[in-house]
Write an enzyme that holds these catalytic residues in place. Sequence first.
Site, PDB file in Angstrom:
ATOM      1  N   LYS A  96     -43.523 -20.140   3.342  1.00 25.77           N
ATOM      2  CA  LYS A  96     -42.570 -19.521   4.341  1.00 25.77           C
ATOM      3  C   LYS A  96     -42.761 -20.078   5.859  1.00 25.77           C
ATOM      4  CE  LYS A  96     -40.026 -16.057   3.695  1.00 25.77           C
ATOM      5  NZ  LYS A  96     -39.266 -14.923   2.271  1.00 25.77           N
TER       6      LYS A  96
HETATM    7  N1  GLU Z   1     -35.737 -16.567   0.815  1.00 23.41           N
HETATM    8  C1  GLU Z   1     -35.690 -16.122  -0.637  1.00 23.41           C
HETATM    9  C2  GLU Z   1     -36.706 -15.241  -1.252  1.00 23.41           C
HETATM   10  O1  GLU Z   1     -37.649 -14.953  -0.558  1.00 23.41           O
HETATM   11  C3  GLU Z   1     -35.212 -17.084  -0.746  1.00 23.41           C
HETATM   12  C4  GLU Z   1     -36.559 -18.349  -1.258  1.00 23.41           C
HETATM   13  C5  GLU Z   1     -35.566 -19.818  -1.473  1.00 23.41           C
HETATM   14  O2  GLU Z   1     -34.985 -19.621  -1.839  1.00 23.41           O
HETATM   15  O3  GLU Z   1     -36.919 -20.532  -1.477  1.00 23.41           O
HETATM   16  O4  GLU Z   1     -36.638 -15.439  -2.277  1.00 23.41           O
END
Ligand code: GLU
Length: 439
Positions: free
Chosen positions: A129
Amino acid sequence: MSDGRTAAGVRTARELVGRSKDPVLSEDNPFEAMMARFDFAAEQLRLDPGIYKVLREPEKQIIVAVPVQQDSGEIEVYTGYRVLHNTSRGPGKGGIRFDLNVTLDEVKALAAWMTWKCAVVNIPFGGAKGGVVCDPSGLSIGELERLTRRYTAALIETLGPDSDIPAPDVNTNERVMAWVMDTYSMHKRHAVTAVVTGKPVEMGGSLGRREATGRGCMITTREALKHLGLPLRGTKVAVQGFGNVGSVTATLLEQEGLTIVGLSDKTGAMYNPNGIYIGDALKWVHEHRYLAGYPNADPISNDELLELDVDVLVPAAVENAITRKNAARVKARVICEGANGPTTPGADRILEEQGVFVIPDILANAGGVTVSYFEWVQDRAGYFWDEPTVNERLESVIRRSFHDVLSVADRYEVNMRTAAYMLSVERVAAVHRLRGIYA
Ligand code: GLU
């Protein structure tokens, strides 16, 4: 789920690393909240103490200074983070958020949640993240672009289609992903579409990606209602958050015959016991930017929205919406966690006592990363699928994962959250056992 486990209790491991046994003490801290659930699942699994220690530490934590020239000519320096929690099953995967509330602890928790989420739906990614501490609503498009490009350049060694693949998250979107892809590609001297997902379809994005998280929420809610023997038609729903996740979930649940009686965004909440027509609310937001002032429902407070007399509650905004303070007043029979971490560990216990069926975030909102995986596969194959194919494959992954989690819950007599953690922690632990520790 039994092979290779040791008889040694994880409690020993927890004591070895000096962890508090009371997860409720700092329940508002998302990293503590994540760790409390992980610890509990690890205990149920009697996880090997060595693997326990490996899984609780993020592999890599990067903090970067992001200098940006403002339109005024002045230079502002933002703080950016990228955390890779675990990459044993594949490249780090996870969004980038732009928000004033971003902290390293939050990004660490969100990265770990991505590890468990990818493992729950069994896609070959690890968890990552990123975040930049900023208020994007106060930035011009040019400033936002310079911020995104400089943040990407600062992370150039970690990013890559085989190592770390960002996607949209809170306050980032397809346009931001296009800038990430372009900046990375300019450094590599050729177009690298698979370095990022959630891109515009014109440049290698996947059809159905934008709706995928909401579609996963709809599918898991539908499966939960079926499991509980509750009907779809006329079932009352309240949705907190009307961004990408909340608005698509509301639209698709309405299409399934449910009635959306409560809605909210950051400007306020509203209620109409006869149902709010989502197409109408979307049109209002398109014209007025926010829900505030929407004429066909009564304004209520955000607290009241969470406590409405509904069958299904979808918290699809941010962390810590349902806490020890308000959980006892939640009347919903089913909670579908569209957001990451909307329920604190203290609230979990209260909801369980009340018999609420919680579809945990790492399962409920995994539709987004599932179609991100499809996007990455399509980019690498250079061959693109039509939208019905994407949606059918998403449906089958989410439905299968829901039932995988449900059978762990039945077998170990635990709730859906603990079951989802047990399933995913064991899947990641199994890979660690097979790979061993490189010395
Ligand atoms: N931000 C989204 C999540 O928390 C998608 C993450 C992604 O597709 O890599 O799942």
